[in-house]
Design a protein around this motif. Structure first.
Motif, PDB file in Angstrom:
ATOM      1  N   ALA A 148       0.828  -1.204   0.000  1.00 39.35           N
ATOM      2  CA  ALA A 148       0.000   0.000   0.000  1.00 39.35           C
ATOM      3  C   ALA A 148       0.866   1.260   0.000  1.00 39.35           C
ATOM      4  O   ALA A 148       0.569   2.233  -0.704  1.00 39.35           O
ATOM      5  CB  ALA A 148      -0.926  -0.002   1.211  1.00 39.35           C
ATOM      6  N   HIS A 149       1.939   1.251   0.781  1.00 37.76           N
ATOM      7  CA  HIS A 149       2.831   2.411   0.838  1.00 37.76           C
ATOM      8  C   HIS A 149       3.467   2.670  -0.524  1.00 37.76           C
ATOM      9  O   HIS A 149       3.538   3.825  -0.987  1.00 37.76           O
ATOM     10  CB  HIS A 149       3.923   2.182   1.888  1.00 37.76           C
ATOM     11  N   ILE A 150       3.920   1.610  -1.164  1.00 37.65           N
ATOM     12  CA  ILE A 150       4.547   1.767  -2.477  1.00 37.65           C
ATOM     13  C   ILE A 150       3.533   2.286  -3.493  1.00 37.65           C
ATOM     14  O   ILE A 150       3.810   3.223  -4.251  1.00 37.65           O
ATOM     15  CB  ILE A 150       5.171   0.433  -2.935  1.00 37.65           C
ATOM     16  N   CYS A 151       2.333   1.695  -3.504  1.00 36.22           N
ATOM     17  CA  CYS A 151       1.302   2.114  -4.459  1.00 36.22           C
ATOM     18  C   CYS A 151       0.933   3.585  -4.278  1.00 36.22           C
ATOM     19  O   CYS A 151       0.700   4.307  -5.251  1.00 36.22           O
ATOM     20  CB  CYS A 151       0.047   1.254  -4.302  1.00 36.22           C
ATOM     21  N   ALA A 152       0.891   4.035  -3.035  1.00 34.46           N
ATOM     22  CA  ALA A 152       0.479   5.416  -2.745  1.00 34.46           C
ATOM     23  C   ALA A 152       1.469   6.445  -3.279  1.00 34.46           C
ATOM     24  O   ALA A 152       1.108   7.602  -3.492  1.00 34.46           O
ATOM     25  CB  ALA A 152       0.291   5.596  -1.244  1.00 34.46           C
ATOM     26  N   HIS A 153       2.713   6.042  -3.497  1.00 36.49           N
ATOM     27  CA  HIS A 153       3.741   7.007  -3.895  1.00 36.49           C
ATOM     28  C   HIS A 153       4.435   6.630  -5.201  1.00 36.49           C
ATOM     29  O   HIS A 153       5.340   7.348  -5.634  1.00 36.49           O
ATOM     30  CB  HIS A 153       4.795   7.123  -2.787  1.00 36.49           C
ATOM     31  N   SER A 154       4.044   5.541  -5.828  1.00 35.33           N
ATOM     32  CA  SER A 154       4.757   5.063  -7.007  1.00 35.33           C
ATOM     33  C   SER A 154       4.461   5.918  -8.240  1.00 35.33           C
ATOM     34  O   SER A 154       3.305   6.244  -8.515  1.00 35.33           O
ATOM     35  CB  SER A 154       4.374   3.606  -7.310  1.00 35.33           C
ATOM     36  N   PRO A 155       5.487   6.239  -9.031  1.00 36.64           N
ATOM     37  CA  PRO A 155       5.261   6.968 -10.285  1.00 36.64           C
ATOM     38  C   PRO A 155       4.892   6.058 -11.452  1.00 36.64           C
ATOM     39  O   PRO A 155       4.580   6.541 -12.540  1.00 36.64           O
ATOM     40  CB  PRO A 155       6.618   7.633 -10.533  1.00 36.64           C
ATOM     41  N   ILE A 156       4.953   4.742 -11.244  1.00 42.28           N
ATOM     42  CA  ILE A 156       4.634   3.776 -12.307  1.00 42.28           C
ATOM     43  C   ILE A 156       3.663   2.727 -11.778  1.00 42.28           C
ATOM     44  O   ILE A 156       3.355   2.687 -10.591  1.00 42.28           O
ATOM     45  CB  ILE A 156       5.907   3.089 -12.861  1.00 42.28           C
ATOM     46  N   GLU A 157       3.181   1.864 -12.678  1.00 46.28           N
ATOM     47  CA  GLU A 157       2.241   0.813 -12.290  1.00 46.28           C
ATOM     48  C   GLU A 157       2.922  -0.217 -11.394  1.00 46.28           C
ATOM     49  O   GLU A 157       4.113  -0.488 -11.525  1.00 46.28           O
ATOM     50  CB  GLU A 157       1.689   0.116 -13.537  1.00 46.28           C
ATOM     51  N   ILE A 158       2.105  -0.804 -10.520  1.00 49.71           N
ATOM     52  CA  ILE A 158       2.598  -1.836  -9.601  1.00 49.71           C
ATOM     53  C   ILE A 158       1.848  -3.138  -9.859  1.00 49.71           C
ATOM     54  O   ILE A 158       0.618  -3.167  -9.942  1.00 49.71           O
ATOM     55  CB  ILE A 158       2.407  -1.408  -8.133  1.00 49.71           C
ATOM     56  N   GLU A 159       2.629  -4.200  -9.985  1.00 46.55           N
ATOM     57  CA  GLU A 159       2.076  -5.536 -10.187  1.00 46.55           C
ATOM     58  C   GLU A 159       2.494  -6.421  -9.020  1.00 46.55           C
ATOM     59  O   GLU A 159       3.638  -6.340  -8.562  1.00 46.55           O
ATOM     60  CB  GLU A 159       2.606  -6.103 -11.505  1.00 46.55           C
ATOM     61  N   VAL A 160       1.579  -7.244  -8.536  1.00 50.94           N
ATOM     62  CA  VAL A 160       1.910  -8.162  -7.446  1.00 50.94           C
ATOM     63  C   VAL A 160       1.480  -9.576  -7.819  1.00 50.94           C
ATOM     64  O   VAL A 160       0.504  -9.772  -8.544  1.00 50.94           O
ATOM     65  CB  VAL A 160       1.250  -7.756  -6.112  1.00 50.94           C
ATOM     66  N   PHE A 161       2.208 -10.555  -7.326  1.00 55.13           N
ATOM     67  CA  PHE A 161       1.805 -11.951  -7.470  1.00 55.13           C
ATOM     68  C   PHE A 161       0.630 -12.212  -6.536  1.00 55.13           C
ATOM     69  O   PHE A 161       0.639 -11.786  -5.379  1.00 55.13           O
ATOM     70  CB  PHE A 161       2.953 -12.886  -7.118  1.00 55.13           C
ATOM     71  N   ALA A 162      -0.369 -12.911  -7.038  1.00 54.75           N
ATOM     72  CA  ALA A 162      -1.555 -13.182  -6.241  1.00 54.75           C
ATOM     73  C   ALA A 162      -1.794 -14.668  -6.017  1.00 54.75           C
ATOM     74  O   ALA A 162      -2.500 -15.037  -5.070  1.00 54.75           O
ATOM     75  CB  ALA A 162      -2.797 -12.578  -6.906  1.00 54.75           C
ATOM     76  N   HIS A 163      -1.245 -15.524  -6.855  1.00 52.94           N
ATOM     77  CA  HIS A 163      -1.541 -16.955  -6.709  1.00 52.94           C
ATOM     78  C   HIS A 163      -0.425 -17.789  -7.328  1.00 52.94           C
ATOM     79  O   HIS A 163       0.069 -17.485  -8.408  1.00 52.94           O
ATOM     80  CB  HIS A 163      -2.863 -17.300  -7.402  1.00 52.94           C
ATOM     81  N   GLY A 164      -0.043 -18.847  -6.605  1.00 57.16           N
ATOM     82  CA  GLY A 164       0.914 -19.796  -7.146  1.00 57.16           C
ATOM     83  C   GLY A 164       2.101 -20.021  -6.234  1.00 57.16           C
ATOM     84  O   GLY A 164       2.091 -19.651  -5.061  1.00 57.16           O
ATOM     85  N   ALA A 165       3.123 -20.625  -6.790  1.00 54.04           N
ATOM     86  CA  ALA A 165       4.273 -21.067  -6.010  1.00 54.04           C
ATOM     87  C   ALA A 165       5.043 -19.898  -5.410  1.00 54.04           C
ATOM     88  O   ALA A 165       5.201 -18.846  -6.037  1.00 54.04           O
ATOM     89  CB  ALA A 165       5.207 -21.908  -6.885  1.00 54.04           C
ATOM     90  N   LEU A 166       5.509 -20.094  -4.191  1.00 57.99           N
ATOM     91  CA  LEU A 166       6.366 -19.145  -3.501  1.00 57.99           C
ATOM     92  C   LEU A 166       7.779 -19.707  -3.436  1.00 57.99           C
ATOM     93  O   LEU A 166       7.974 -20.845  -3.014  1.00 57.99           O
ATOM     94  CB  LEU A 166       5.869 -18.897  -2.077  1.00 57.99           C
ATOM     95  N   CYS A 167       8.751 -18.894  -3.840  1.00 55.71           N
ATOM     96  CA  CYS A 167      10.145 -19.277  -3.636  1.00 55.71           C
ATOM     97  C   CYS A 167      10.544 -18.923  -2.210  1.00 55.71           C
ATOM     98  O   CYS A 167      10.084 -17.940  -1.658  1.00 55.71           O
ATOM     99  CB  CYS A 167      11.050 -18.534  -4.616  1.00 55.71           C
ATOM    100  N   MET A 168      11.403 -19.727  -1.621  1.00 59.33           N
ATOM    101  CA  MET A 168      11.890 -19.434  -0.277  1.00 59.33           C
ATOM    102  C   MET A 168      12.788 -18.204  -0.280  1.00 59.33           C
ATOM    103  O   MET A 168      12.845 -17.446   0.685  1.00 59.33           O
ATOM    104  CB  MET A 168      12.660 -20.639   0.266  1.00 59.33           C
ATOM    105  N   CYS A 169      13.476 -17.991  -1.390  1.00 59.95           N
ATOM    106  CA  CYS A 169      14.401 -16.873  -1.505  1.00 59.95           C
ATOM    107  C   CYS A 169      13.760 -15.725  -2.274  1.00 59.95           C
ATOM    108  O   CYS A 169      12.895 -15.941  -3.135  1.00 59.95           O
ATOM    109  CB  CYS A 169      15.654 -17.344  -2.242  1.00 59.95           C
ATOM    110  N   TYR A 170      14.191 -14.514  -1.954  1.00 64.49           N
ATOM    111  CA  TYR A 170      13.798 -13.366  -2.768  1.00 64.49           C
ATOM    112  C   TYR A 170      14.188 -13.640  -4.221  1.00 64.49           C
ATOM    113  O   TYR A 170      15.337 -13.981  -4.513  1.00 64.49           O
ATOM    114  CB  TYR A 170      14.500 -12.103  -2.288  1.00 64.49           C
ATOM    115  N   SER A 171      13.253 -13.486  -5.139  1.00 69.99           N
ATOM    116  CA  SER A 171      13.530 -13.743  -6.555  1.00 69.99           C
ATOM    117  C   SER A 171      14.672 -12.856  -7.041  1.00 69.99           C
ATOM    118  O   SER A 171      14.724 -11.670  -6.732  1.00 69.99           O
ATOM    119  CB  SER A 171      12.284 -13.473  -7.397  1.00 69.99           C
ATOM    120  N   GLY A 172      15.569 -13.465  -7.789  1.00 67.14           N
ATOM    121  CA  GLY A 172      16.726 -12.752  -8.301  1.00 67.14           C
ATOM    122  C   GLY A 172      17.937 -12.826  -7.391  1.00 67.14           C
ATOM    123  O   GLY A 172      19.023 -12.396  -7.773  1.00 67.14           O
TER     124      GLY A 172
END
Length: 702
Positions: A148-172
């Motif tokens: 919510a904080h990011i969306c409120a101040h972001s200058p570009i579109e925000i996409e989030v994962f909503a369903h499916g596999a979770l990696c244990m590690c931060y992607s990348g």
């Protein structure tokens, strides 16, 4: 309304997603995407998929989100150029070198920052905007408040994962698959070793790295209200029936502005789950409840699943689900050709003419009859929402003639919707080649604990010693102990949420006031904080420097040096055109995972008292290898390799690579061992670790 983005690993999956209500799909084309084992598309298939989607009002995003070598970048040029020419709506990238290439060859093609870029705070999102990206895909680990904080101040579109596999590690930031199996997740070939058995106390008797699948199906309205532009469904490796089921349930919930029913949630679990779903990250409630594995299905459940998948197949094999709203216009005037036009929401207008209407002998044509025939759009991608008619009285026209006009108009509309946008094209230019350094690299060190930077180590005069931010802020005396010949640098966190920023900035100011001027940066979201305080920017391995174009992009961003990826082989590192001073890690336990979910706390049942400092924090795999787990910034965990990288006896090899610095990466070593290792690399002893590895520098990584 939220955009629903569905996975498509095959043409069947494309149809499954589109016919079940996806607003957009993401798919791979060629060998350069994060699911290289998916059934990737030929150019003809890819073109067909783009046309199929665009006719039906569905966007297409190309995944070009892997790290590429200098040799591979030119091979990816036709992929990006073709995608742009075919009308792909955006391309997802991880590699800054790929971004640079896309901007050259397809300057009008929108670019999205893949979750592989580890964008997890507002500074990171703003950096993506500065790089010209139009959307950022956030890390899956973020909570609702963080999003919510990011969306409120972001200058570009925000996409989030909503369903499916979770990696244990931060992607990348995961190197587990590459270092233990030679298959890199950053190159699209993750072998998912995190799903295997591991354990503590020397026994691989549990699954402490296997998270349940996530499902935010019950939070869609909340995501829309906070300003999320797009929700993403994971699953390009899954079968089309899965795509159909999950897409259909999410599309209905979004369209009807509701939460899924209990029956729909059961269907989601039947389609695929690992002992249920989790919302732990989103709800900011990490812990053991988030973990699960794929279980054997009971006979009753298997039968229910079979029926579910059979129904799902029908949803995309049994004709069209009309989805594109259109308005028809009809003009039937005496003595003139009958005219029919159709208009879609994008402003396309297709107009056709037919034979003139005749004088009615019995029953005259009326407005209801015209509307009835033109409104029969079943079996097409179109849905008639209105018919506007101008009709002279006393005329007659057959239903067949009206139907023919409707079909012709829709065919013309389809042809218009297939036409890709006009975009500029350009040429990929590698640019000037930089000469290699010829002098031997200086020795640099990074420590994990301040105590490792002992007087004895500093007396060996490494050129730079990097100390973690928290450690340096807590031990300001280290700046006084440091000899004048040794530069002291600060290692900034690879992950720091916005709620940690104020504390982090205070610590950075304290460190700057100590005279520290070099900041080692492993995430693009750290550039702005470091630059604001005047630090010299030095790139760490988390930036994934894999090709010469990434060097140039980081040079443009103001970096003084970078660390080459340890997933590269020596010849690849040697051949890089080094626009910046280059460090390479030549000693230490290489990082495997950066984890938001604290497995040390999970192990102790939620107790944190000194859990991070235990000598037995060793995760054991099925072969008996033991992987240390250490604390990272913000009570996160970092998983380290079981063996220490050791190259002191290979100094002649890495000294020919054109490096500025050879870094000793100290993690679990005691201060005395740090000194022994440094002396060996300075040629002052014959010490070596009991067990060691050469890393990936001498073997191929897929």
């Amino acid at each position: 309304m939220l955009e629903l983005l569905s996975p498509a690993g095959s043409m069947e999956a494309v149809r499954a997603a589109v016919q079940n209500g996806a607003d957009a799909i993401y798919m791979g084309y060629g060998d350069f995407n994060a699911r290289r084992n998916a059934k990737n598309f030929t150019r003809e298939e890819f073109a067909q998929a783009v046309e199929y989607c665009h006719v039906r009002g569905c966007k297409v995003y190309l995944t070009l989100n892997t790290l590429l070598t200098d040799r591979e970048l030119p091979q990816a040029v036709p992929c990006a150029a073709d995608a742009s020419a075919l009308g792909v709506d955006a391309v997802l990238v991880q590699d800054l070198g790929v971004l640079r290439m896309v901007r050259q060859v397809a300057p009008d093609l929108p670019v999205h920052a893949s979750t592989q870029m580890t964008v997890h705070n507002l500074d990171g999102v703003r950096q993506m905007a500065d790089l010209g990206m139009t959307r950022a895909v956030l890390s899956r680990e973020l909570s609702r408040d963080a999003i919510a904080h990011i969306c409120a101040h972001s200058p570009i579109e925000i996409e989030v994962f909503a369903h499916g596999a979770l990696c244990m590690c931060y992607s990348g930031q995961c190197f587990l698959s590459s270092l233990i199996g030679g298959r890199s997740g950053n190159r699209g070939l993750c072998a998912q070793p995190c799903r295997l058995r591991y354990g503590w106390n020397g026994k691989a008797d549990s699954n402490p790295l296997s998270l349940k699948d996530m499902s935010l199906a019950g939070h869609l309205r909340e995501l829309r209200k906070m300003g999320v532009s797009c929700v993403k469904l994971e699953g390009r490796m899954k079968r089309p029936e899965y795509v159909a089921i999950v897409t259909g349930i999410y599309a209905a919930a979004i369209r009807e502005d509701r939460e899924p029913t209990a029956q729909e949630m059961t269907a989601l679990a039947d389609a695929f789950s690992r002992q249920g779903f989790t919302q732990g990250y989103y709800e900011d409630k990490t812990g053991p409840d988030m973990f699960g594995v794929r279980e054997e299905r009971k006979e009753r459940e298997s039968e229910r699943e079979k029926k579910l998948f059979e129904q799902a197949r029908l949803s995309y094999e049994d004709g069209e689900r009309s989805r594109v709203p259109v308005t028809f216009f009809a003009e039937v005037r005496r003595g003139q050709p009958a005219r029919v036009a159709v208009k879609d929401e994008a402003g396309h207008i297709a107009a056709v003419e037919g034979p003139a209407a005749e004088e009615a002998r019995t029953r005259a044509l009326d407005q209801a009859a015209v509307e009835k025939q033109l409104g029969r759009t079943g079996g097409t991608p179109y849905r008639c929402t209105a018919v506007k008619t101008k009709l002279d009285e006393g005329l007659s026209m057959s239903a067949a003639a009206l139907n023919a006009l409707r079909r012709s108009a829709l065919e013309e509309l389809t042809a218009q919707r297939k036409v890709p946008p006009q975009r500029r094209t350009g040429e990929f230019r590698t640019g000037v080649r930089y000469e290699q350094r010829r002098e031997p690299p200086v020795l640099t060190c990074s420590v994990t604990r301040a105590q490792q930077a002992s007087d004895d180590l500093l007396a060996l005069c490494p050129a730079l010693v990097y100390v973690p931010l928290e450690e340096l802020a807590a031990h300001p005396e280290l700046a006084d102990r440091c000899p004048a010949e040794v530069r002291l640098g600060v290692t900034l966190p690879r992950v720091a949420w916005d709620r940690e920023r104020d504390r982090m900035m205070d610590q950075m100011k304290e460190v700057y006031d100590l005279g520290v001027r070099d900041a080692l940066i492993g995430n693009l979201g750290m550039i702005a904080p470091a630059r604001a305080l005047g630090f010299t920017l030095r790139g760490d391995y988390g930036l994934e420097v894999y090709n010469s174009q990434t060097y140039k992009e980081l040079r443009h961003l103001g970096f003084a040096s970078v660390t080459a990826s340890f997933e590269l082989k020596f010849p690849q590192i040697r051949d890089l055109s080094k626009a910046l001073d280059t460090e390479l890690i030549v000693y230490g336990r290489l990082p495997l995972m950066m984890m938001e979910n604290c497995i040390l706390r999970n192990r102790t049942g939620g107790r944190c008292e000194r859990a991070c400092e235990g000598p037995d924090n060793l995760l054991t795999d099925r072969k008996g290898a033991q992987f240390p787990v250490i604390r990272a910034y913000g009570c996160r965990n970092e998983l380290l390799n079981s063996k220490t990288l050791f190259l002191a006896d290979k100094a002649a090899d890495y000294r020919r690579l054109g490096l500025w610095g050879a870094r000793l990466h100290f993690t679990t070593e005691d201060p005395a061992t740090c000194v022994l290792a440094a002396r060996r690399y300075l040629g002052q002893s014959s010490w070596s670790p009991r067990e060691y590895t050469r890393g990936l520098y001498y073997r191929d990584v897929e």
